[in-house]
Design a protein around this motif. Structure first.
Motif, PDB file in Angstrom:
ATOM      1  N   LEU A 138       0.620 -44.316   2.529  1.00  0.00           N
ATOM      2  CA  LEU A 138       1.221 -42.983   2.498  1.00  0.00           C
ATOM      3  C   LEU A 138       0.400 -42.006   3.325  1.00  0.00           C
ATOM      4  O   LEU A 138       0.952 -41.170   4.056  1.00  0.00           O
ATOM      5  N   ARG A 139      -0.914 -42.124   3.257  1.00  0.00           N
ATOM      6  CA  ARG A 139      -1.775 -41.232   4.044  1.00  0.00           C
ATOM      7  C   ARG A 139      -1.604 -41.474   5.543  1.00  0.00           C
ATOM      8  O   ARG A 139      -1.647 -40.529   6.339  1.00  0.00           O
ATOM      9  N   ASP A 144       0.577 -39.023  10.714  1.00  0.00           N
ATOM     10  CA  ASP A 144       1.374 -39.155  11.936  1.00  0.00           C
ATOM     11  C   ASP A 144       2.376 -38.007  11.992  1.00  0.00           C
ATOM     12  O   ASP A 144       3.330 -37.983  11.222  1.00  0.00           O
ATOM     13  N   PRO A 145       2.194 -37.054  12.910  1.00  0.00           N
ATOM     14  CA  PRO A 145       3.095 -35.895  12.947  1.00  0.00           C
ATOM     15  C   PRO A 145       4.547 -36.254  13.243  1.00  0.00           C
ATOM     16  O   PRO A 145       5.449 -35.467  12.957  1.00  0.00           O
ATOM     17  N   ALA A 146       4.780 -37.428  13.796  1.00  0.00           N
ATOM     18  CA  ALA A 146       6.146 -37.841  14.115  1.00  0.00           C
ATOM     19  C   ALA A 146       6.783 -38.656  12.995  1.00  0.00           C
ATOM     20  O   ALA A 146       7.963 -38.998  13.070  1.00  0.00           O
ATOM     21  N   ASP A 153       2.100 -29.400   3.209  1.00  0.00           N
ATOM     22  CA  ASP A 153       0.700 -29.077   3.449  1.00  0.00           C
ATOM     23  C   ASP A 153       0.001 -30.429   3.526  1.00  0.00           C
ATOM     24  O   ASP A 153      -0.462 -30.972   2.517  1.00  0.00           O
ATOM     25  N   ARG A 154      -0.037 -30.974   4.709  1.00  0.00           N
ATOM     26  CA  ARG A 154      -0.484 -32.366   4.855  1.00  0.00           C
ATOM     27  C   ARG A 154      -1.941 -32.549   4.479  1.00  0.00           C
ATOM     28  O   ARG A 154      -2.319 -33.591   3.933  1.00  0.00           O
TER      29      ARG A 154
END
Length: 240
Positions: A138-139, A144-146, A153-154
């Motif tokens: 999950l992390r 990965d911004p895509a 709030d990553r």
């Protein structure tokens, strides 16, 4: 993407800032199930399961996580509190004394179902987790911004997930657990669910040959398998 077919919910609303939909059974309920969707999904995509659960005698509550669907804001380190708030809402639908509660989640929702089930204020009586990712998996997706489109709030969410691995949660569970996965899942490797099942010898494990990441949660036969599992577990919990 919203997929809506069939009978509409019995009730809708917002609670704790979260948009929800509830499906009531045609008779006095045996318990309630809180349905947790995956990343970039919405509550409507879980209505097929919720309807089936209601026909089996359960109150089923679906909701949009923050940053998803009709719920505003961003998903962050308050997500466990959100699950607890919705668990209270689901139990409240059973009457003033509450009753037994199950968590059913797919993908990210499966992760949340496992790590939240034993938390104070939730204390689930049964869990079904479909294709649940590891904390590491999950992390990686969050990094990965895509990968994901939902508002998050990553940094805060990553820090939360890093502190809660599903293997620890599964080892600590003392309630009926069903793990389900498609062997052909290219997003979350099936090996992860196999490893989790090995950590919980009493867990029920269902593996679909082939398939993909969404196969299990919308397969009619497997949907019925999970509903019957939860209905039995909640009836036993209610009779205890």
């Amino acid at each position: 993407m919203r997929v809506v077919h069939g009978q509409p919910p019995s009730a809708t609303g917002t609670h704790h800032g979260l948009a929800w939909a509830r499906f009531n059974p045609p008779r006095p309920p045996d318990g309630a199930v809180l349905v947790l969707h995956g990343a970039d999904s919405v509550k409507e995509n879980q209505f097929d399961f919720a309807r089936a659960a209601s026909f089996a005698g359960l109150v089923a509550v679906c909701f949009d996580a923050r940053g998803h669907g009709d719920t505003g804001g961003v998903l962050g380190d308050g997500v466990f509190d959100d699950v607890a708030a919705m668990a209270d809402l689901a139990r409240g639908a059973l009457g003033p004394d509450g009753g037994p509660l199950a968590l059913r989640g797919s993908s990210m929702g499966g992760y949340l179902a496992l790590v939240c089930a034993g938390r104070a204020g939730i204390d689930a009586d049964a869990v079904v987790a479909i294709c649940p990712p590891s904390a590491e998996g999950l992390r990686r997706g969050l990094a990965d911004p895509a990968r994901f489109a939902f508002a998050a709030d990553r940094t805060a969410l990553d820090a939360l997930v890093a502190r809660h691995e599903v293997t620890d949660a599964v080892r600590a569970l003392r309630v009926p657990l069903m793990l389900m996965h498609a062997a052909g899942d290219l997003q979350v490797p099936v090996e992860h669910s196999r490893e989790l099942a090995a950590l919980a010898p009493d867990a029920s494990y269902v593996e679909l040959p082939g398939g993909h990441h969404q196969s299990v949660q919308h397969d009619g036969e497997l949907l019925g398998v999970s509903v019957r599992f939860l209905a039995r577990a909640l009836r036993r919990a209610g009779a205890a």
